[in-house]
Write an enzyme that holds these catalytic residues in place. Structure first.
Site, short mmCIF file in Angstrom:
data_model
loop_
_atom_site.label_atom_id
_atom_site.label_comp_id
_atom_site.label_asym_id
_atom_site.label_seq_id
_atom_site.Cartn_x
_atom_site.Cartn_y
_atom_site.Cartn_z
N HIS A 1 0.83 -1.20 0.00
CA HIS A 1 0.00 0.00 0.00
C HIS A 1 0.86 1.25 0.00
CE1 HIS A 1 -4.27 -1.21 0.75
NE2 HIS A 1 -3.67 -2.36 0.99
N GLU B 1 -6.39 -0.62 -5.96
CA GLU B 1 -7.35 0.19 -5.22
C GLU B 1 -7.00 1.66 -5.43
OE1 GLU B 1 -8.14 -2.70 -1.40
OE2 GLU B 1 -6.21 -1.68 -1.60
#
Length: 332
Positions: free
Chosen positions: A38, A107
């Site tokens: 991330h 994402e």
């Protein structure tokens, strides 16, 4: 071969602390360690987001046996597929036979803050497919000139690569990407807690369909699932630990288009524990806990990677290694 792994929660712990837990996981008998990649975590306050690529290099140097990899990395926006191919070829040489490249379609939380456009699902799927094929081509061939819909290379060569290519696992929660995993990947990754029928009636049949279209068998793939578990002798503690990861209980509609960790945190913290715990196997009884985990083995998954939500990961690892893993291995 049945394997049991540890999910290194990069969004929750600082890099050195996370490395220590992962080394301990190997010492306690876990078979694998997978880390997410991330740019930004699910929450701002107390959140972390170490870069997966250098972190995996450190993990390779500190471990000897466990399989290590990403669950999952997005090789389509902030990374060019050739950069991913180079990085994982290097990791594969540093830890031969122990590295997996887990990929997914991404994402918006990780890409939009960099000013990158976030396309619809159809384009993200097409980019994922093309990036995986380009990575595989770069690992097979030298001086690769490639002119695809989204990516280009001109006489590109990955000079340092292992004799056996790093396996690629595709992470998915829908049938199209799952069929893609069956067709072109070495493994499939999904997450638990989404309803029994999704796995038995949609995802696993789609993997099988994809594999058969490519002339392969389902047994040719590693079927991996991240199992969300909160196990503790204190049941209330096990339940309350899930609140940190409240974002996982948000519906797609509640989190779609949210690219700010502060806003994601606000929405997640508004959820009661009664809702955040629904994505997790929360238990204080070892036998009952093993029975619920066993359901995923019975479905056909062969590689269970356990993600625990609590702040005391050493406590979790030791409890699980002592009270849960031996029973699961005996049953498997």
């Amino acid at each position: 071969m049945i394997r049991f792994g540890y999910k290194a929660s990069a969004e929750q712990f600082a890099p050195a602390e996370l490395l220590g837990y992962s080394v301990l996981a190997e010492e306690l008998g876990f078979d694998s360690v997978f880390v997410s990649d991330h740019l930004q975590p699910w929450r701002h306050d107390g959140g972390h987001a170490p870069a997966a690529l250098p972190w995996l290099g450190a993990l390779a140097a500190r471990t000897e046996r466990v399989l290590i990899g990403t669950s999952v990395l997005t090789p389509t926006f902030r990374y060019h597929p050739a950069v991913v191919a180079q990085a994982f070829a290097t990791l594969g040489m540093l830890a031969p036979g122990r590295v997996v490249l887990g990929v997914g379609s991404g994402e918006s939380l990780n890409e939009v803050p960099l000013g990158l456009a976030w396309p619809d699902g159809k384009e993200r799927f097409a980019r994922l497919k093309e990036s995986v094929q380009l990575i595989q081509k770069l690992w097979r061939e030298d001086r690769v000139s490639y002119d695809g819909q989204f990516y280009r290379t001109e006489n590109a060569t990955i000079y340092d690569k292992p004799e056996t290519p790093v396996p690629i696992y595709i992470g998915a929660s829908g049938p199209a990407a799952t069929r893609l995993a069956g067709r072109i990947a070495d493994g499939f990754i999904t997450t638990s807690g989404k309803g029994h029928e999704l796995y038995t009636e949609t995802l696993l049949p789609a993997v099988r369909e994809g594999a058969e279209k490519a002339g392969r068998k389902l047994d040719d793939l590693d079927l991996m699932i991240e199992v969300k578990v909160s196990f503790d002798a204190d049941l209330e503690r096990a339940r309350n630990d899930t609140h940190y990861w409240g974002a996982l209980a948000l519906s797609p509609e509640e989190k779609t288009g949210v690219e700010d960790p502060l806003e994601m945190q606000r929405r997640a913290d508004a959820l009661p524990v009664a809702r955040t715990m629904t994505r997790w196997i929360c238990s204080a009884d070892p036998d009952e806990h093993c029975d619920r985990v066993q359901e995923y083995l019975d479905m056909g998954f062969k590689h269970l990677v356990f993600h625990a939500p609590g702040p005391d990961q050493e406590r979790f690892l030791r409890l699980y290694a002592d009270q849960i893993l031996p029973n699961l291995r005996a049953a498997a």
